[in-house]
Design a protein around this motif. Structure first.
Motif, PDB file in Angstrom:
ATOM      1  N   TYR A 131     -12.129  91.853  16.794  1.00  0.00           N
ATOM      2  CA  TYR A 131     -13.264  92.234  15.952  1.00  0.00           C
ATOM      3  C   TYR A 131     -12.959  93.411  15.025  1.00  0.00           C
ATOM      4  N   ARG A 132     -11.857  94.099  15.251  1.00  0.00           N
ATOM      5  CA  ARG A 132     -11.463  95.141  14.304  1.00  0.00           C
ATOM      6  C   ARG A 132     -10.878  94.512  13.038  1.00  0.00           C
ATOM      7  N   SER A 133     -10.293  93.346  13.168  1.00  0.00           N
ATOM      8  CA  SER A 133      -9.659  92.682  12.031  1.00  0.00           C
ATOM      9  C   SER A 133     -10.673  91.885  11.222  1.00  0.00           C
ATOM     10  N   PRO A 134     -10.819  92.150   9.909  1.00  0.00           N
ATOM     11  CA  PRO A 134     -11.728  91.346   9.084  1.00  0.00           C
ATOM     12  C   PRO A 134     -11.185  89.951   8.824  1.00  0.00           C
ATOM     13  N   PHE A 135      -9.920  89.706   9.147  1.00  0.00           N
ATOM     14  CA  PHE A 135      -9.327  88.380   9.003  1.00  0.00           C
ATOM     15  C   PHE A 135      -9.634  87.511  10.228  1.00  0.00           C
ATOM     16  N   ILE A 136      -9.435  88.080  11.414  1.00  0.00           N
ATOM     17  CA  ILE A 136      -9.669  87.331  12.644  1.00  0.00           C
ATOM     18  C   ILE A 136     -11.161  87.135  12.897  1.00  0.00           C
TER      19      ILE A 136
END
Length: 391
Positions: free
Chosen positions: A210-215
């Motif tokens: 959830y920190r990654s805007p891609f994942i």
């Protein structure tokens, strides 16, 4: 066997695995009256036999993606199919309620393994337009499974009883596992090693996803989609005249599958997956606004679920578009499983509460707000992705 036919065959096999996973929900939801008769002393808690599978998904969804990234999606998929098949065979022995409930918890683990691993494999064995078409096919697994269980499963229950129904499901799951194993679908992963199940691993999986805007992007949009999909399918047909209710209820998910098949592959040739998802939400808002201007509710139901097919197909295709590595894709599908289960759990109670207080207009307004929030979330995540690429 040509390479293209081999890939096509493998994609169909993986989709069939998805049908088996969706049937883990459908085999309780579709013959729910028969399930209730099986446990008459537990009428107040019988709903847990269905919902506890979603609860497991909410708790362990992101971690299942991390596990897929560690042990490999092929191993995870076959394990999930074998475990699910074994549970169905065990359920065919007419279990007591609490033992049956325990098997449903285990099925929750099996379900997660399948819905995370199968699309990860599909994304890796396909490319370009073939990948887009394959992900659109995968996105239909839940609706198709429910339709098949309604059309073929209920007559099966009437003829063979729930015991035969569970037995056939279990045998089919084991058969699919054996065929997929024989096909030796493999994906090379960047990361390997032991898998942990402690609190730290659980926290790390969530932070990484959830920190990654891609994942996280496909999962966040998927949450808003599932927050309304099942709940509206349960609520809206009941607001229609009785002679229309059953027909519209059947057409609603079918409309989404058809438009997803027809439109999403074409749109993905000129638009990004996230743009297709946002377009689906925007068209949904437009249709709901038309309801306030006099569009008949029956037309609103079918048209709304048709355009939600864009969200359905675009969301699954967004994971491999935004994430290149199998590990990141597994995390993305794990997050989608988690957010999808969260939406399914929360959606119906929330919209029923709105219905009791605000009536039909309140429900439609609430759904407009949910879809507007989905578009806003996708725009915010797109800005974060752009910032990451520029840094």
């Amino acid at each position: 066997m040509t390479d293209s036919f081999r890939v096509f065959f493998q994609v169909v096999l993986l989709w069939l695995a998805g049908l088996g996973a969706a049937t883990q929900f459908a085999k309780i939801a579709v013959p729910f009256a028969e399930i209730s008769q099986l446990y008459p002393a537990h009428s107040d808690t019988i709903g847990w036999l269905l919902s506890i599978v979603s609860l497991i998904g909410v708790i362990l969804g992101a971690l299942s993606g991390a596990i897929a990234g560690r042990i490999g999606p092929s191993t995870l998929l076959i394990s999930g199919l074998l475990l699910g098949g074994a549970m169905s065979l065990f359920q065919a022995t007419e279990l007591g309620f609490y033992v049956m409930l325990l098997t449903r918890v285990v099925e929750g683990l099996s379900h997660l393994a399948i819905v995370v691993a199968a699309p990860t494999l599909i994304a890796q064995i396909t490319h370009g337009r073939a990948r887009n078409a394959a992900m659109v096919l995968w996105s239909t697994f839940f609706g198709v499974a429910f339709a098949l269980n309604a059309w073929a499963g209920l007559p099966m229950v009437a003829r063979f009883g729930l015991t035969g129904y569970f037995l056939i499901h279990g045998l089919l799951m084991l058969l699919i596992a054996g065929i997929i194993y024989a096909c030796r679908i493999r994906v090379d992963l960047e990361q390997s090693g032991s898998v942990g199940f402690g609190i730290s691993e659980w926290v790390n999986a969530h932070v990484k996803a959830y920190r990654s805007p891609f994942i996280s992007a496909p999962a966040i949009g998927w949450f808003f989609y599932t927050l309304t999909f099942v709940s509206l399918l349960a609520i809206l047909p009941g607001r229609l005249p009785e002679h229309l209710s059953a027909t519209i209820a059947g057409l609603m998910p079918l409309a989404g599958i058809v438009l997803s098949w027809l439109a999403v592959p074409l749109l993905l040739s000129v638009m990004s997956c996230v743009a297709v998802v946002s377009l689906g939400f925007a068209l949904g808002i437009a249709i709901l606004c038309a309801a306030f201007m006099g569009l008949p509710l029956a037309a609103v139901c079918v048209a709304l679920f048709a355009v939600l097919g864009l969200v359905q197909g675009g969301s699954f295709a967004a994971v491999p578009e935004l994430n290149e590595t199998p590990e990141a894709q597994a995390l993305g599908y794990g997050a989608m499983a988690q957010m999808g289960n969260a939406g399914n759990l929360l959606g119906t109670p929330i919209l029923l509460a709105v219905l009791w207080r605000g009536g039909d207009a309140g429900v439609l307004a609430a759904v407009i707000g949910i879809y507007a929030a989905a578009i806003t979330a996708h725009l915010w995540l797109a800005r974060r992705r752009q910032a990451c690429l520029q840094s």
